[in-house]
Design an enzyme around this catalytic site. Structure first.
Site, PDB file in Angstrom:
ATOM      1  N   ILE A  75      37.726   8.434  11.479  1.00 46.63           N
ATOM      2  CA  ILE A  75      36.927   9.658  11.560  1.00 46.63           C
ATOM      3  C   ILE A  75      37.709  10.881  11.072  1.00 46.63           C
ATOM      4  O   ILE A  75      37.168  11.733  10.376  1.00 46.63           O
ATOM      5  CB  ILE A  75      36.434   9.886  13.024  1.00 46.63           C
ATOM      6  CG1 ILE A  75      35.329   8.867  13.348  1.00 46.63           C
ATOM      7  CG2 ILE A  75      35.932  11.293  13.241  1.00 46.63           C
ATOM      8  CD1 ILE A  75      34.003   9.131  12.661  1.00 46.63           C
ATOM      9  N   CYS A  76      39.016  10.923  11.375  1.00 45.29           N
ATOM     10  CA  CYS A  76      39.758  12.123  10.974  1.00 45.29           C
ATOM     11  C   CYS A  76      39.852  12.227   9.453  1.00 45.29           C
ATOM     12  O   CYS A  76      39.826  13.317   8.891  1.00 45.29           O
ATOM     13  CB  CYS A  76      41.125  12.178  11.647  1.00 45.29           C
ATOM     14  SG  CYS A  76      42.220  10.873  11.118  1.00 45.29           S
ATOM     15  N   THR A  77      39.939  11.080   8.770  1.00 46.09           N
ATOM     16  CA  THR A  77      39.938  11.106   7.302  1.00 46.09           C
ATOM     17  C   THR A  77      38.601  11.634   6.796  1.00 46.09           C
ATOM     18  O   THR A  77      38.539  12.496   5.924  1.00 46.09           O
ATOM     19  CB  THR A  77      40.170   9.688   6.737  1.00 46.09           C
ATOM     20  OG1 THR A  77      41.445   9.232   7.162  1.00 46.09           O
ATOM     21  CG2 THR A  77      40.108   9.680   5.221  1.00 46.09           C
ATOM     22  N   ASN A 128      38.359  15.443   7.863  1.00 48.80           N
ATOM     23  CA  ASN A 128      39.330  16.441   7.419  1.00 48.80           C
ATOM     24  C   ASN A 128      39.974  16.196   6.063  1.00 48.80           C
ATOM     25  O   ASN A 128      40.207  17.131   5.318  1.00 48.80           O
ATOM     26  CB  ASN A 128      40.453  16.570   8.458  1.00 48.80           C
ATOM     27  CG  ASN A 128      39.884  16.839   9.833  1.00 48.80           C
ATOM     28  OD1 ASN A 128      38.966  17.628   9.983  1.00 48.80           O
ATOM     29  ND2 ASN A 128      40.411  16.150  10.830  1.00 48.80           N
TER      30      ASN A 128
END
Ligand code: ZN
Lengths: 554, 432
Positions: B213-215, B218
């Site tokens: 999810i962070c990839t 962001n």
């Protein structure tokens, strides 16, 4: 599949079938979506231009055709003078009980044509032998000829007609010859010369990290790890970490590469020591990819061999474009030691900006090498007194150059053997090898049974039956064949078992074997036509009693 | 899914020599045939009048399987499929025509096979395998699965293994399973509780790419990241009350436009309509020829099992058609700690300082378990429950707690999940 390669092939697929990539696909693209993701629009165009001839319209023929009509080949012809029998209608999904007595080619074409409106099907009710006498050019007018369960003598005549019908191996129409009997089948080929333009190899393109190109080396050297805060430190891409680590190692080792196992481990430890916390994701990736630091970038042996092949060293103005590219590649390799860089960067843990920056470095380098490759191509053209102005007409334009470079590592050229040229010694040595290995499968044993069965058919004009007399005669034929190849003593159990099974089968074309072989024939046909993926080299033997397949080298 | 009229079988006409080819294998044994094989009328009578076979899936493999079975002489075939026909099926699902788009696959396929092969009865069920219970599955001699869903296979496998009653030999239903991807595929024979089951080999599946999810949120780098952003984060934000329909071109268009805009913003190239569709629908390339090979392999084994005319596959056939015709036949071994057919508990080594949340993360990463959104309990005590919302809320504080506060070394945890057709027991091994 690597994500980037995936993106590439899909983009390629959408580009020409329905022109812009930003609109919804048209009906045709939607219908073919699941296959365009494999062979793209280039493969699809090749299929749509293909004309395939099937000699005989039995169950294995229609099963194969079904798998070629569905993906949209251009046209097919079934050549078969026989009427549909009760047994034919019973084992063939593309014949019907209502068609008993009608011509088998016509009935088959009728039911196959329903599968796809854009495919043209033709029934030819003439006899293959009569046609070989009167009009051998008929056979050379097809893209591919597939003969299934025809008389062995006719197989030979057909193969001969295709050889005589072409002046060079390159122009020879490929031939597939298929025999089935109960749970057994074999698929053989006669090809002159076949070029694979995209093998779809699953190894990702090399990044050449063992000798980073100058801009990448410079970029990596400029990254000062000590000066980075912990967030930035955790986002240095693994490519940069590897280039840096190798670079400093070489600076303290007289510019040498790590060679021994100990040196490689030492290098890996140096990399590990750079970590700050121990759980940085970018370092996890770098450690997993560490082998790239000491794996020398080489030219695949198949390509190296290909570059010294006559069709490349003896280029002619009339040579197909692929050989111009290969000649250019050989000039390129002399200068650069590598294949031209493919600018596909795998995903890696880093920020968007850094990734894009790195990707741009790779693209710029690939662009430089592409231009250098074009210089080589120009030289290749001049070698055969061609001019650079001709590049587009010869299929050597910028688009084609880029496509060649992208697939260069997967280019293959096959030189086929003529059908029926296998020597008895080759069969015996294949048999000995499979006996020694003691493992499944046993293709040479089943192959021998097919030969013995064909000998029997030649003698009696019928298939062997499971009787003591026929079994004894089959054994005699097999013994004669193998003795001629140097076999001594009794035949091994694998062969006698196969002989027993082939007598039991009585040349039957059972629906499941037909369907399985039909799938394989279609896969191979698609590979021949699209020049993508690697087709069989030799003879494939299918044994559905043991549920195995094996490929013999001849 | 009620009032759709079911197709009727066409009565068998007088048809001498109909099975001339197949009969060569039933009228005489071969050198490898089991001595128990009874040649001739007895085996034909069983195959053509008594044997009842179930086909799961009427898609790429299912169409081929139905046609093969009918031609081989299986005359009482049932088929289950919950899907309707889409235009992208027509490049391989050869029982369907453009006019059939939108109709239920099971019904159209049954109708077609019955009209082409008179005398065959194909009974379709347009719905889910989970709609049926054990008494339904008990009526069949054999089950062949031609599915593209791992979840459905796991359910079917667990159901058939669970049905085995050692006192009743009739309760043992062989399951033949096929699967394809591009030029590759596999077929296998599962004899529940005797040979390796589907669950035993879960770790052989290709690991599905999951983007963190962070990839996505962001640091997108690939076009796929932008597409995932549009479908996973943007869609629920913009349409909190509307479920995405990946079969609706308008929805794909919306995702494509959002993903393109994001890609443009981040200077990422390669977002296309086709890629968008491929990523959100998790499309697997599929062709007729590979399906034909794998389906025929499944039906060859069904025929061998039903008639004993030749030994059946033991137990795994793997095909790779990308480089020549390469296949590999081998015996996949049972896993003693298989949660479906094995008896031993699965060990889960964990670190003492891990939180419960970290354990759940490690659990979902295990290739041999493949569980999404698990709920956990220990000795009847709920540690974390995904649903209902009140209980989720009540157990949520445990996620932050260290494992050493929640369990003892060697404790057994029960794992449940909606995607898991059974309860899983794990033994926690606490390490420093
Ligand atoms: Zn199991």
């Amino acid at each position: 599949m690597a994500a980037t390669a995936w993106a590439q092939s899909i983009e390629d697929a959408t580009v020409t079938v329905s022109s812009p990539t930003n609109v919804r696909p048209d009906d045709k693209t939607r219908r073919y979506d699941r296959q365009l993701r494999l062979w793209a629009s280039s493969g699809q165009s090749a299929l749509e231009a293909a004309r395939i001839l099937f000699v005989s319209g039995g169950a294995t023929s229609t099963s194969s055709l079904k798998n070629l009509v569905l993906p949209g080949i251009g046209a097919f012809t079934i050549l078969d003078p026989l009427p549909v029998t009760h047994a034919d209608a019973g084992n063939n999904f593309f014949l019907h009980i209502d068609g008993i007595g009608q011509n088998r080619a016509e009935e088959g074409v009728k039911h196959l044509a329903e599968l796809n409106d854009s495919v043209k099907g033709t029934a030819d009710t003439r006899d293959v032998n009569a046609l070989l006498d009167s009009d051998p050019e008929f056979f050379t007018s097809f893209t591919l000829v597939i003969a299934i369960n025809i008389e062995p003598a006719t197989e030979g005549r057909l193969a001969q007609a295709l050889r005589s019908g072409s002046s060079t191996p390159r122009e020879m129409v490929p031939l597939m010859i298929v025999r089935t009997a109960g749970f057994y089948a074999m698929i053989g080929t006669q090809i002159g010369e076949h070029t694979v333009v995209d093998a779809h190899a699953e190894t990702p393109p090399t990044l050449r990290l063992d000798s980073a190109f100058p801009a990448l080396l410079e970029y990596s050297r400029a990254v000062n790890l000590d000066a980075l805060d912990s967030t930035d430190f955790g986002h240095v891409p693994w490519v940069v970490l590897l280039v840096k680590t190798l670079d400093s190692w070489r600076q303290t080792h007289n510019g040498e590469m790590p060679k021994t196992y100990a040196e490689k481990q030492e290098l890996k430890k140096t990399l590990e020591k750079l970590r700050r916390r121990g759980d940085e994701e970018n370092f996890d990736e770098a450690v997993a990819q560490a082998y790239r630091m000491w794996t020398p970038t080489t030219i695949p042996s198949e390509i190296r061999e290909l570059l010294s092949d006559q069709s490349v060293t003896n280029l002619k103005h009339s040579s197909p474009s692929i050989f111009f590219f290969l000649r250019a590649l050989s000039l390129f390799v002399e200068q650069c030691r590598f294949l031209p860089l493919v600018p596909t960067l795998p995903d890696m843990h880093t920020t968007t900006d850094t990734y894009v920056e790195l990707q741009n470095l790779f693209r710029a380098q690939a662009e430089r090498e592409m231009l250098l490759f074009e210089d080589c191509l120009k030289v290749a053209l001049e070698e055969v007194r061609g001019s650079w102005e001709e590049r587009e007409t010869l299929g050597l334009g910028r688009t084609e150059v880029k496509e060649f470079i992208r697939n260069a590592a997967g280019v293959r050229v096959f030189k086929g053997k003529k059908w029926g040229s296998v020597q008895p010694q080759e069969i015996v040595s294949a048999l000995q090898m499979e006996l020694e290995s003691g493992m499944l499968p046993a293709p040479a044993a089943v192959y021998t049974a097919f030969l013995a069965s064909a000998d029997f058919h030649g003698q009696h004009g019928r298939h062997p039956r499971p009787t003591d007399a026929d079994n004894a005669e089959l054994l005699q034929f097999a013994t004669t064949r193998l003795t001629a190849g140097g076999w001594e003593g009794e035949l091994p159990e694998t062969v006698t078992t196969a002989l027993g099974e082939i007598a039991r089968a009585q040349g039957s074309d059972i629906p499941t074997t037909a369907a399985l072989v039909g799938g394989m024939v279609a896969q191979e046909a698609i590979k021949f036509i699209t020049r993508q993926y690697v087709p069989i080299a030799g003879t494939c033997v299918i044994d559905l009693i043991k549920s195995t397949t094996g490929t013999l080298p001849f | 899914m009620g009032d759709i009229s079911l197709p009727a079988p066409v009565p068998a006409p007088a048809w001498p020599d109909r099975f001339q080819h197949v009969d060569t294998l039933l009228d005489a044994p071969g050198p490898s045939t089991d001595p128990d094989f009874v040649r001739g009328d007895v085996v034909k009578e069983f195959l053509r009048n008594q044997c009842k076979i179930l086909v799961i899936g009427a898609g790429g493999l299912g169409c081929e399987i139905l046609a093969n079975l009918a031609l081989m002489g299986f005359a009482d075939i049932h088929v289950i499929d919950m899907d309707t026909i889409d235009i992208s099926n027509l490049n391989r699902q050869f029982l369907f025509r453009p006019k059939d788009v939108g109709k239920p696959k099971a019904i159209v396929a049954a109708e077609f096979v019955m009209s082409r092969v008179p005398g065959t009865k194909v009974t379709p069920y347009f719905g889910k395998i989970q709609d049926k219970d054990e008494s339904y599955y008990m009526q069949f001699n054999l089950v062949i699965c031609g599915l593209d869903s791992v979840e459905a296979r796991r359910w079917m496998n667990a159901t058939l293994v669970g049905m085995v009653d050692p006192e009743n030999p009739e309760s043992l239903k062989p399951m033949i399973d096929g699967g394809t991807e591009g030029f590759k595929g596999q077929a296998r024979v599962i004899i529940p509780t005797i040979s390796s089951c589907y669950e035993c080999s879960l770790d052989m599946l290709n690991k599905q790419t999951v983007f963190p999810i962070c990839t996505i949120a962001n640091t997108p780098r690939l076009p796929e990241h932008c597409i995932e952003w549009a479908s996973v984060l943007e869609w629920p934000r913009v349409f909190p009350d509307k479920k995405m329909d990946t079969d609706d071109p308008d929805d794909i268009q919306w995702l494509y436009e959002r993903a393109s805009a994001r890609a443009h913003e981040f200077k990422i190239e390669g977002v296309t309509w086709s890629l968008t569709q491929g990523v959100v629908k998790n499309i697997i390339p599929a062709i007729a020829s590979t399906n034909a090979i794998i389906a025929a392999s499944c039906c060859t084994e069904a025929f061998k099992l039903a008639t004993s005319c030749a030994p059946a596959l033991n137990n795994y056939f793997m095909l790779i058609g990308t480089e020549g015709i390469y296949s590999y036949t081998f015996e996949h071994e049972r896993r003693p700690e298989c949660p479906v057919c094995g008896g031993e508990t699965i060990d889960m080594p964990v670190k003492k300082e891990w939180t419960l949340e970290r354990l759940i993360e490690a659990l979902t990463e295990r290739q041999d378990i493949q569980v999404k959104k698990p709920s956990l309990s220990a000795g009847g005590r709920s540690l974390y429950l995904q649903a209902p919302p009140q209980l989720e809320k009540r157990t949520r504080p445990n996620l932050e707690k260290k494992l050493s506060e929640l369990v003892e070394d060697g404790d057994e945890l029960t794992v449940t999940a909606s995607s898991l057709p059974f309860n899983l027991t794990l033994r926690v091994l606490l390490k420093d």
